[in-house]
Design a protein around this motif. Structure first.
Motif, PDB file in Angstrom:
ATOM      1  N   ASN A 365       0.859  -1.293   0.065  1.00 58.49           N
ATOM      2  CA  ASN A 365       0.081   0.137  -0.140  1.00 58.49           C
ATOM      3  C   ASN A 365       0.730   1.190   0.052  1.00 58.49           C
ATOM      4  O   ASN A 365       0.570   2.277  -0.521  1.00 58.49           O
ATOM      5  N   ALA A 366       2.269   1.241   0.489  1.00 61.35           N
ATOM      6  CA  ALA A 366       2.898   2.249   0.549  1.00 61.35           C
ATOM      7  C   ALA A 366       3.354   2.662  -0.988  1.00 61.35           C
ATOM      8  O   ALA A 366       3.420   3.727  -1.455  1.00 61.35           O
ATOM      9  N   VAL A 367       3.592   1.894  -1.824  1.00 62.23           N
ATOM     10  CA  VAL A 367       3.924   1.773  -3.321  1.00 62.23           C
ATOM     11  C   VAL A 367       2.713   2.537  -3.929  1.00 62.23           C
ATOM     12  O   VAL A 367       2.847   3.332  -4.956  1.00 62.23           O
ATOM     13  N   ALA A 368       1.501   1.805  -3.580  1.00 60.09           N
ATOM     14  CA  ALA A 368       0.155   2.499  -4.340  1.00 60.09           C
ATOM     15  C   ALA A 368      -0.003   3.823  -3.867  1.00 60.09           C
ATOM     16  O   ALA A 368      -0.100   4.722  -4.911  1.00 60.09           O
ATOM     17  N   ALA A 369       0.233   4.227  -2.743  1.00 54.09           N
ATOM     18  CA  ALA A 369       0.098   5.687  -2.332  1.00 54.09           C
ATOM     19  C   ALA A 369       1.133   6.752  -3.049  1.00 54.09           C
ATOM     20  O   ALA A 369       0.674   7.532  -3.556  1.00 54.09           O
ATOM     21  N   GLN A 370       2.466   6.133  -2.987  1.00 54.09           N
ATOM     22  CA  GLN A 370       3.354   6.977  -3.604  1.00 54.09           C
ATOM     23  C   GLN A 370       3.181   6.933  -5.111  1.00 54.09           C
ATOM     24  O   GLN A 370       3.540   8.050  -5.718  1.00 54.09           O
ATOM     25  N   THR A 371       2.814   5.940  -5.689  1.00 52.59           N
ATOM     26  CA  THR A 371       2.348   5.884  -7.179  1.00 52.59           C
ATOM     27  C   THR A 371       1.197   6.981  -7.431  1.00 52.59           C
ATOM     28  O   THR A 371       1.508   7.614  -8.393  1.00 52.59           O
ATOM     29  N   ARG A 372       0.124   6.885  -6.786  1.00 48.67           N
ATOM     30  CA  ARG A 372      -0.771   8.232  -6.836  1.00 48.67           C
ATOM     31  C   ARG A 372       0.086   9.410  -6.820  1.00 48.67           C
ATOM     32  O   ARG A 372      -0.473  10.409  -7.299  1.00 48.67           O
ATOM     33  N   ALA A 373       0.692   9.646  -5.624  1.00 50.11           N
ATOM     34  CA  ALA A 373       1.244  10.773  -5.511  1.00 50.11           C
ATOM     35  C   ALA A 373       2.089  11.404  -6.828  1.00 50.11           C
ATOM     36  O   ALA A 373       2.180  12.421  -6.973  1.00 50.11           O
ATOM     37  N   VAL A 374       2.816  10.544  -7.167  1.00 50.86           N
ATOM     38  CA  VAL A 374       3.753  10.894  -8.575  1.00 50.86           C
ATOM     39  C   VAL A 374       2.651  11.207  -9.785  1.00 50.86           C
ATOM     40  O   VAL A 374       2.855  11.994 -10.538  1.00 50.86           O
ATOM     41  N   GLU A 375       1.660  10.370  -9.698  1.00 47.24           N
ATOM     42  CA  GLU A 375       0.490  10.602 -10.824  1.00 47.24           C
ATOM     43  C   GLU A 375      -0.059  11.932 -10.814  1.00 47.24           C
ATOM     44  O   GLU A 375      -0.147  12.832 -11.628  1.00 47.24           O
ATOM     45  N   ILE A 376      -0.389  12.517  -9.540  1.00 48.42           N
ATOM     46  CA  ILE A 376      -0.917  13.849  -9.284  1.00 48.42           C
ATOM     47  C   ILE A 376       0.094  14.880  -9.461  1.00 48.42           C
ATOM     48  O   ILE A 376      -0.117  15.875 -10.117  1.00 48.42           O
ATOM     49  N   ALA A 377       1.477  14.778  -9.042  1.00 49.58           N
ATOM     50  CA  ALA A 377       2.528  15.680  -9.374  1.00 49.58           C
ATOM     51  C   ALA A 377       2.781  15.730 -10.773  1.00 49.58           C
ATOM     52  O   ALA A 377       2.877  16.950 -11.174  1.00 49.58           O
ATOM     53  N   ARG A 378       2.779  14.605 -11.536  1.00 45.83           N
ATOM     54  CA  ARG A 378       2.961  14.501 -13.107  1.00 45.83           C
ATOM     55  C   ARG A 378       1.945  15.610 -13.761  1.00 45.83           C
ATOM     56  O   ARG A 378       2.011  16.286 -14.527  1.00 45.83           O
ATOM     57  N   ASN A 379       0.675  15.144 -13.339  1.00 46.17           N
ATOM     58  CA  ASN A 379      -0.667  15.794 -14.128  1.00 46.17           C
ATOM     59  C   ASN A 379      -0.770  17.387 -13.737  1.00 46.17           C
ATOM     60  O   ASN A 379      -1.240  18.051 -14.677  1.00 46.17           O
ATOM     61  N   SER A 380      -0.133  17.688 -12.572  1.00 48.31           N
ATOM     62  CA  SER A 380      -0.333  19.260 -12.150  1.00 48.31           C
ATOM     63  C   SER A 380       1.190  19.902 -12.507  1.00 48.31           C
ATOM     64  O   SER A 380       1.145  21.152 -12.011  1.00 48.31           O
ATOM     65  N   ASN A 381       2.094  19.218 -13.211  1.00 50.38           N
ATOM     66  CA  ASN A 381       3.142  19.831 -13.501  1.00 50.38           C
ATOM     67  C   ASN A 381       4.029  20.318 -12.125  1.00 50.38           C
ATOM     68  O   ASN A 381       4.447  21.312 -12.095  1.00 50.38           O
ATOM     69  N   ASP A 382       3.723  19.580 -11.220  1.00 48.96           N
ATOM     70  CA  ASP A 382       4.291  20.041  -9.933  1.00 48.96           C
ATOM     71  C   ASP A 382       6.017  19.800  -9.740  1.00 48.96           C
ATOM     72  O   ASP A 382       6.453  18.871 -10.351  1.00 48.96           O
ATOM     73  N   GLU A 383       6.712  20.895  -9.304  1.00 49.34           N
ATOM     74  CA  GLU A 383       7.988  20.998  -9.262  1.00 49.34           C
ATOM     75  C   GLU A 383       8.595  19.507  -8.470  1.00 49.34           C
ATOM     76  O   GLU A 383       9.727  19.356  -8.665  1.00 49.34           O
ATOM     77  N   SER A 384       7.734  19.206  -7.486  1.00 52.51           N
ATOM     78  CA  SER A 384       8.426  17.954  -6.672  1.00 52.51           C
ATOM     79  C   SER A 384       8.393  16.792  -7.366  1.00 52.51           C
ATOM     80  O   SER A 384       8.631  15.553  -6.847  1.00 52.51           O
ATOM     81  N   LEU A 385       8.212  16.704  -8.700  1.00 52.96           N
ATOM     82  CA  LEU A 385       7.884  15.433  -9.513  1.00 52.96           C
ATOM     83  C   LEU A 385       8.916  14.637  -9.274  1.00 52.96           C
ATOM     84  O   LEU A 385       9.049  13.458  -8.969  1.00 52.96           O
ATOM     85  N   ALA A 386      10.354  15.192  -9.752  1.00 52.39           N
ATOM     86  CA  ALA A 386      11.424  14.189  -9.490  1.00 52.39           C
ATOM     87  C   ALA A 386      11.625  13.775  -8.263  1.00 52.39           C
ATOM     88  O   ALA A 386      12.197  12.488  -8.238  1.00 52.39           O
TER      89      ALA A 386
END
Length: 400
Positions: A365-386
Motif C-alpha cells: 500500500n505504500a507503493v500504491a500511495a506513492q504511485t498516486r502521489a507521482v501521478e498527481i504531481a505529473r498531472n499538475s506539473n508539480d516541481e516536486s515530481l522528480a
C-alpha cells in the motif's frame, strides 16, 4: 533535522551562536564584506598551536562574542601551513595565533598576537571597529553606557543599535530597571524602552508588560516574548524555562488558542530535546484537538480556509510521525489521512501517507500511495515530481 520540524510547525528556531567562519575563497570573503559593509577578521592559526585551540574553545564559541563578531565582521580561518599559507606570508604572520582585522579591500586596520580571553578579545575587536562609521558610533554609545550614563535617550539608542546588530538587550535592560525608581515606568520614554527590549519571560520589564496586556500592541509583544523564550528553552534544552514560558500562554490567550499554542510548543520542544515519547503524546493531542475537528464535511463547507489549513497541518504532522514516532502509534494518524485522501488529490499528503505505511511495514500500500502521489504531481506539473519519482523507486527497493 530538528530545525525543519520547527519551521514546518510554525514557531521557527533561532540559533544562539558562535563566530561564523566563512568557507570561501579570499576574493569571495572580500566581496561579501564589501556587500555587507563589514570588516574582515582572519584567525591565522596552525593545527599544532595550543593557544590557537584555546581561542577556538574559549572565545570563538562564546555566544556574545559570536553575535558581536557576526554583526560587524566577515570571519575567516587561515591555516598558515595549508590553505592560508599565502595569506600568512602576505601579512607577515610568523607567530600563532595572529588575529588580523581588515577593511573590505584587505587593508590591515588592526592585529594582535597570542591568546586573548573574551574581554580582551572584545577590546581588540572594538579597536578595529573604529575603522568604520557604524563601528565608531556603536562603540561610542556602548562606552557611554558602560561608564554609567543612564539618560533615557542614550539607553534607548544604544539598545536599538544592539537590536539592529542582533545583540541581546534583555539583561542590560534589567540592570537599568533594577536601579530605577518604580514610578519611572509611568514615563512614556521608559515604557518604549521596555516594550522594544524585553526579550524573555522574566524580570521587571516583563512583569510590567503583563500588567498592560489589555493593550493590543503590548499583547502582541508578550506573545512574541513567550515564543522567543520557548525557542531559547529549546536551544538550551532547559525544561524548567520551557515550562515557565508555557504558564504565561493562558494569561494572554483565549482557552482554545492557548491550548493549540501549548501543544505546538510542546511538539517543538520535544523534538529539540529528543523526547520522542512526549512528542508522540503531543502530536496525538494536536491531531485530535486541532486537526480532525476541522476536516469534517461540515467544516469544509462552513470554513474552507480553516479546512485547507487543517490539511496543511495534517501534512506537517504526518511528516513528523513518519520521522520520529514509533510505528505502534501510527494508527490514528493513518486513519485520519486515509479519510482525507479519499476526497483530496494532494500529492504531498499522499507521499507522507506512503511513508507512514512504509514505516508500518505495509509495503504494497505504500507503493500504491506513492504511485498516486507521482501521478498527481505529473498531472499538475508539480516541481516536486522528480523527488516523488525518486521516493517511489526507494520504496519499491525497500530503501526508504
Amino acid at each position: 533535522m530538528f530545525r525543519i520540524i520547527l519551521l514546518i510547525l510554525g514557531t521557527g528556531f533561532t540559533a544562539f551562536g558562535q563566530i561564523d567562519f566563512e568557507k570561501a575563497s579570499w576574493e569571495k570573503i572580500k566581496a561579501k564584506a564589501k556587500a555587507e559593509k563589514k570588516l574582515i577578521f582572519v584567525d591565522v592559526y596552525t593545527t599544532w598551536c595550543g593557544p590557537c585551540k584555546m581561542l577556538d574553545s574559549q572565545v570563538f564559541s562564546d555566544r556574545e562574542t559570536g553575535r558581536r563578531m557576526n554583526a560587524f565582521f566577515v570571519s575567516y580561518k587561515a591555516d598558515a601551513e595549508s590553505q592560508g599559507r599565502a595569506l600568512a606570508v602576505k601579512y607577515g604572520v610568523n607567530a600563532f595565533p595572529t588575529g588580523l582585522f581588515m577593511d573590505a579591500d584587505g587593508n590591515l586596520v588592526h592585529s594582535f598576537i597570542g591568546f586573548r580571553p573574551v574581554p580582551e578579545f572584545i577590546v581588540e575587536a572594538n579597536q578595529a571597529m573604529q575603522a568604520t562609521e557604524n563601528g565608531r558610533i556603536f562603540t561610542l554609545y556602548e562606552n557611554a553606557y558602560e561608564q554609567g550614563n543612564r539618560n533615557v535617550d542614550l539607553v534607548y539608542t544604544y539598545l536599538k543599535f544592539r537590536r539592529i546588530y542582533n545583540l541581546p538587550t534583555h539583561d542590560l535592560l534589567e540592570k537599568v530597571l533594577k536601579k530605577m525608581p518604580d514610578d519611572s515606568l509611568q514615563l512614556p520614554h521608559w515604557q518604549r524602552v521596555v516594550i522594544e527590549n524585553t526579550q524573555w519571560t522574566e524580570g521587571k520589564g516583563f512583569d510590567w508588560l503583563l500588567m498592560q496586556k489589555g493593550t493590543p500592541n503590548i499583547k502582541n509583544k508578550i506573545e512574541f516574548i513567550i515564543s522567543n523564550t520557548v525557542v531559547r528553552a529549546q536551544e538550551e534544552k532547559d525544561k524548567k524555562l520551557f515550562q515557565k514560558a508555557l504558564t504565561y500562554v493562558d494569561s494572554v490567550e483565549v482557552s482554545e488558542k492557548a491550548r493549540e499554542l501549548k501543544t505546538r510548543y510542546t511538539m517543538d520542544f520535544s523534538a529539540a530535546t529528543r523526547d520522542f515519547d512526549q512528542l508522540a503524546d503531543a502530536a496525538e493531542q494536536y491531531l485530535e484537538q486541532e486537526i480532525i475537528p476541522s476536516l469534517s464535511a461540515d467544516s469544509q463547507r462552513a470554513n474552507p480556509e480553516a479546512y485547507q489549513k487543517a490539511i496543511d497541518r495534517l501534512s506537517s504532522v504526518c511528516w513528523l510521525y513518519s520521522e520520529y514516532v514509533k510505528k505502534d502509534r501510527l494508527t490514528k494518524v493513518c486513519d485520519c489521512v486515509a479519510d482525507v485522501i479519499e476526497k483530496e488529490q494532494n500529492s504531498v499528503l499522499l507521499s507522507h501517507y506512503a511513508s507512514l505505511l512504509y514505516k508500518q511495514g505495509d509495503f504494497e500500500n505504500a507503493v500504491a500511495a506513492q504511485t498516486r502521489a507521482v501521478e498527481i504531481a505529473r498531472n499538475s506539473n508539480d516541481e516536486s515530481l522528480a523527488d516523488q519519482e525518486e521516493k517511489l523507486k526507494r520504496i519499491k527497493r525497500k530503501k526508504l
